[in-house]
Scaffold this motif. Sequence first.
Motif, PDB file in Angstrom:
ATOM      1  N   SER A 146       7.562  -1.296   0.540  1.00  0.00           N
ATOM      2  CA  SER A 146       8.192   0.017   0.638  1.00  0.00           C
ATOM      3  C   SER A 146       9.272   0.102   1.716  1.00  0.00           C
ATOM      4  CB  SER A 146       7.122   1.074   0.929  1.00  0.00           C
ATOM      5  OG  SER A 146       6.485   0.775   2.163  1.00  0.00           O
ATOM      6  N   ASP A 147       9.569  -1.005   2.416  1.00  0.00           N
ATOM      7  CA  ASP A 147      10.517  -0.950   3.523  1.00  0.00           C
ATOM      8  C   ASP A 147      11.267  -2.273   3.642  1.00  0.00           C
ATOM      9  OD1 ASP A 147      11.914  -0.693   5.906  1.00  0.00           O
ATOM     10  OD2 ASP A 147      10.224   0.192   7.000  1.00  0.00           O
ATOM     11  N   THR A 159       0.855  -1.189   0.000  1.00  0.00           N
ATOM     12  CA  THR A 159       0.000   0.000   0.000  1.00  0.00           C
ATOM     13  C   THR A 159       0.890   1.237   0.000  1.00  0.00           C
ATOM     14  OG1 THR A 159      -0.182   0.508   2.376  1.00  0.00           O
ATOM     15  CG2 THR A 159      -1.548  -1.307   1.528  1.00  0.00           C
ATOM     16  N   ASN A 160       0.279   2.383  -0.219  1.00  0.00           N
ATOM     17  CA  ASN A 160       1.037   3.640  -0.137  1.00  0.00           C
ATOM     18  C   ASN A 160       0.811   4.322   1.204  1.00  0.00           C
ATOM     19  OD1 ASN A 160      -1.557   4.521  -0.468  1.00  0.00           O
ATOM     20  ND2 ASN A 160      -1.193   5.659  -2.354  1.00  0.00           N
ATOM     21  N   ASP A 161       0.331   3.576   2.191  1.00  0.00           N
ATOM     22  CA  ASP A 161       0.047   4.082   3.535  1.00  0.00           C
ATOM     23  C   ASP A 161       1.059   3.465   4.503  1.00  0.00           C
ATOM     24  OD1 ASP A 161      -0.951   4.369   6.168  1.00  0.00           O
ATOM     25  OD2 ASP A 161      -3.033   4.383   5.467  1.00  0.00           O
ATOM     26  N   ARG A 162       2.040   4.245   4.912  1.00  0.00           N
ATOM     27  CA  ARG A 162       3.122   3.737   5.770  1.00  0.00           C
ATOM     28  C   ARG A 162       2.589   3.160   7.080  1.00  0.00           C
ATOM     29  NH1 ARG A 162       8.514   4.113   5.917  1.00  0.00           N
ATOM     30  NH2 ARG A 162       8.627   5.683   4.298  1.00  0.00           N
ATOM     31  N   LYS A 163       1.626   3.835   7.702  1.00  0.00           N
ATOM     32  CA  LYS A 163       1.072   3.340   8.968  1.00  0.00           C
ATOM     33  C   LYS A 163       0.377   1.993   8.761  1.00  0.00           C
ATOM     34  CE  LYS A 163      -1.996   4.337  12.854  1.00  0.00           C
ATOM     35  NZ  LYS A 163      -2.230   2.940  13.034  1.00  0.00           N
ATOM     36  N   ASN A 194       0.994  -0.209   6.389  1.00  0.00           N
ATOM     37  CA  ASN A 194       2.047  -1.197   6.147  1.00  0.00           C
ATOM     38  C   ASN A 194       2.714  -1.605   7.462  1.00  0.00           C
ATOM     39  OD1 ASN A 194       1.592  -1.207   3.386  1.00  0.00           O
ATOM     40  ND2 ASN A 194       3.276   0.183   2.927  1.00  0.00           N
ATOM     41  N   ASP A 195       2.965  -0.633   8.361  1.00  0.00           N
ATOM     42  CA  ASP A 195       3.551  -0.937   9.669  1.00  0.00           C
ATOM     43  C   ASP A 195       2.625  -1.830  10.484  1.00  0.00           C
ATOM     44  OD1 ASP A 195       5.776   0.596   9.036  1.00  0.00           O
ATOM     45  OD2 ASP A 195       5.186   2.307  10.280  1.00  0.00           O
ATOM     46  N   LYS A 232      11.518  -4.298   6.793  1.00  0.00           N
ATOM     47  CA  LYS A 232      10.327  -4.981   7.310  1.00  0.00           C
ATOM     48  C   LYS A 232       9.934  -6.133   6.383  1.00  0.00           C
ATOM     49  CE  LYS A 232       8.689  -1.278  10.107  1.00  0.00           C
ATOM     50  NZ  LYS A 232       8.017  -0.031  10.151  1.00  0.00           N
ATOM     51  N   HIS A 247       2.740  -5.329   9.075  1.00  0.00           N
ATOM     52  CA  HIS A 247       3.998  -5.951   9.500  1.00  0.00           C
ATOM     53  C   HIS A 247       3.893  -6.439  10.940  1.00  0.00           C
ATOM     54  CE1 HIS A 247       8.098  -5.739  11.269  1.00  0.00           C
ATOM     55  NE2 HIS A 247       8.361  -6.463  10.196  1.00  0.00           N
ATOM     56  N   VAL A 258       7.031  -6.053   3.187  1.00  0.00           N
ATOM     57  CA  VAL A 258       6.519  -4.688   3.072  1.00  0.00           C
ATOM     58  C   VAL A 258       7.262  -4.059   1.904  1.00  0.00           C
ATOM     59  CG1 VAL A 258       6.211  -2.456   4.207  1.00  0.00           C
ATOM     60  CG2 VAL A 258       5.992  -4.575   5.537  1.00  0.00           C
TER      61      VAL A 258
END
Length: 161
Positions: free
Chosen positions: A107-108, A83-87, A89-90, A111, A93, A105
Amino acid sequence: MKNKRYFPMFVDLSDKSVVVVGGGNIATRRVKTLLSFTRNVTVIAPRITVELSELGKAGQVQILNRPVKRSDFSQAYMVIAATNDRKLNDDIHRVCKEEGIYVNVSSDREKCDFYFPGVFMKDEVVVGITASGLDHKKAKRVREEIEYALEKTAGESDDEK
């Protein structure tokens, strides 16, 4: 360990459930690659690409057009958070780590329990390439070179090798 190395392992996903959270271009690429290995792919996202929608209509993937819920992971072997939503994705995870589910994840790279490799398949040969999440262009070039070498080898007869 900051620069940890990942063991290259080939896994039978044919009967495993894979959940992809996100419906954009990265999710679409991941799903298309996964479909060569399993038909048990569920995509969860409020909005998805036209290509994912078509895969859903064709019955190749299950599409859930809504936000993800923790219970969506209950049968998952692995989860791709794209997703483009960091929170979000966190959160994905964290849940996967609590539940013992392999997670990536997109984008990271910190993770990720696994990296999503560049894949090339020719007959019975499957090649997965990664640059440890550091240089995607380099991994792509290496995959293309391996693809060229395998195509060239496949075109030769046994006598020519």
